[in-house]
Design an enzyme around this catalytic site. Structure first.
Site, PDB file in Angstrom:
ATOM      1  N   TYR A 237      15.615  -5.166 -11.644  1.00 56.35           N
ATOM      2  CA  TYR A 237      15.149  -5.297 -10.260  1.00 56.35           C
ATOM      3  C   TYR A 237      14.084  -6.386 -10.138  1.00 56.35           C
ATOM      4  CZ  TYR A 237      12.127  -5.022  -6.370  1.00 56.35           C
ATOM      5  OH  TYR A 237      11.357  -5.416  -5.319  1.00 56.35           O
TER       6      TYR A 237
ATOM      7  N   GLU B 199       5.142  -7.450  -7.397  1.00 53.10           N
ATOM      8  CA  GLU B 199       6.321  -6.699  -7.824  1.00 53.10           C
ATOM      9  C   GLU B 199       5.990  -5.680  -8.910  1.00 53.10           C
ATOM     10  OE1 GLU B 199       8.994  -6.417  -6.343  1.00 53.10           O
ATOM     11  OE2 GLU B 199       8.883  -8.118  -4.976  1.00 53.10           O
TER      12      GLU B 199
ATOM     13  N   ASP C 265      17.057  -2.238  -5.425  1.00 52.75           N
ATOM     14  CA  ASP C 265      15.972  -1.287  -5.603  1.00 52.75           C
ATOM     15  C   ASP C 265      16.348   0.004  -4.892  1.00 52.75           C
ATOM     16  OD1 ASP C 265      15.634  -1.915  -2.923  1.00 52.75           O
ATOM     17  OD2 ASP C 265      13.522  -1.411  -3.020  1.00 52.75           O
TER      18      ASP C 265
END
Length: 293
Positions: free
Chosen positions: A123, A40, A141
DNA sequence: GATGCGTGGGA
DNA sequence: TTCCCAAGCAT
């Protein structure tokens, strides 16, 4: 499943994902939360194709947060390679350190604990909680925002920042069933990444084309504020990138003469070197040489 | 809320 | 070639 509030978009998008999802290392059943977290951070503003090899190297070298935390920050910056935005490497290292210090070396499960970590914003906290731990969170996102803007908003692109209405829509759309919610989030992201793209939607491949408000309206052109083009040539960002590349490519301290050769404009070069030092991406070894921290 | 922050691939 | 931009975050 006990989905008490099904929406017409759910079934087609979940079925599409089941059929078309890419096989990615951080989506493997045995993937650790740490693997998800590393992915991520790397995927923030960086395409999947470029992340794949670096992610594999990181997980092999540092299989746990403690492994990374045990290294100097410069090792993380060097291993970051050319992914861009190298401050993310420092933040990931700092997050690993915080995980060792405050969470017994285990990536935390809750949104509140996650968002407290360096480099983890709304996010990323929602993504890790959802994808690593199967929790139910709204994951907003750029892909999700674009898909929702089109399917439910009837416009080509979302605005520059997340609005309350946008979040309300995403919340209302999130399946109530907990494991389904996490799958839904990644499925909408995947649809945005592969089909409902910014460059040009492939409505012929879209499972919800016949439910899409933007398509029904005849694909009206984007009419919001102009999306500002990122300038690049001659910017401090380019200069910083050049200087850091020189340091990354050397394992020994680099004399300032080699930095001089990397960027002609002295004033800008000195300003950028100062900002890199300020950011802790670079350290001064002695009066005339520099290195990664 | 607007800015600054890297990089390289595709249209 | 030039332009656009790809799973954001911190300030």
């Amino acid at each position: 499943m006990s989905d008490l509030a099904p929406h017409p978009l759910h079934e087609p998008i979940l079925a599409w994902y089941d059929e078309h999802a890419r096989e990615l290392p951080w989506r493997e059943p045995g993937a650790s939360a740490w693997s998800v977290m590393v992915s991520e951070l790397m995927l923030q503003q960086t395409p999947v194709a470029r992340v794949l090899p670096v992610h594999a190297q990181w997980l092999e070298r540092w299989p746990t947060p403690a492994d990374l935390a045990a290294e100097p920050t410069g090792a993380a910056v060097r291993a970051w390679g050319r992914l861009g935005y190298p401050r993310r490497a420092l933040r990931l290292h700092a997050a690993a350190t915080a995980i060792v210090e405050h969470h017994d070396g285990v990536v935390p499960e809750t949104y509140v604990d996650l968002i407290a970590l360096p480099g983890v914003g709304d996010y990323t906290a929602a993504a890790i909680a959802s994808f690593a731990y199967g929790r139910r969170h709204v994951v907003l996102d750029t892909n999700v925002r674009r898909v929702l803007a089109r399917t439910t908003g009837g416009i080509e692109f979302p605005g520059t920042s997340v609005t309350k209405a946008e979040r309300a829509t995403a919340t209302a759309l999130l399946p109530l069933d907990v494991p389904t919610a996490a799958t839904w989030s990644v499925a909408v992201m995947e649809l945005g990444a592969l089909v409902c793209t910014a460059a040009g939607p492939r409505c012929g491949d879209c499972p919800v084309a016949d439910l899409c408000a933007w398509r029904a309206a005849g694909h009206p052109a984007y009419d919001g504020p102009p999306r500002k083009a990122q300038t690049w040539a001659g910017t401090d960002r380019q200069c910083r990138g050049r200087l850091l590349a020189v340091l990354r490519d050397s394992h020994a301290a680099v004399p300032s003469s080699r930095l001089d050769a990397a960027w002609a404009d002295e004033g800008q070069r000195l300003r950028c070197l100062a900002s890199l030092l300020e950011d802790r991406l670079v350290v001064r070894v002695d009066a005339g040489s520099y290195a990664l921290p």
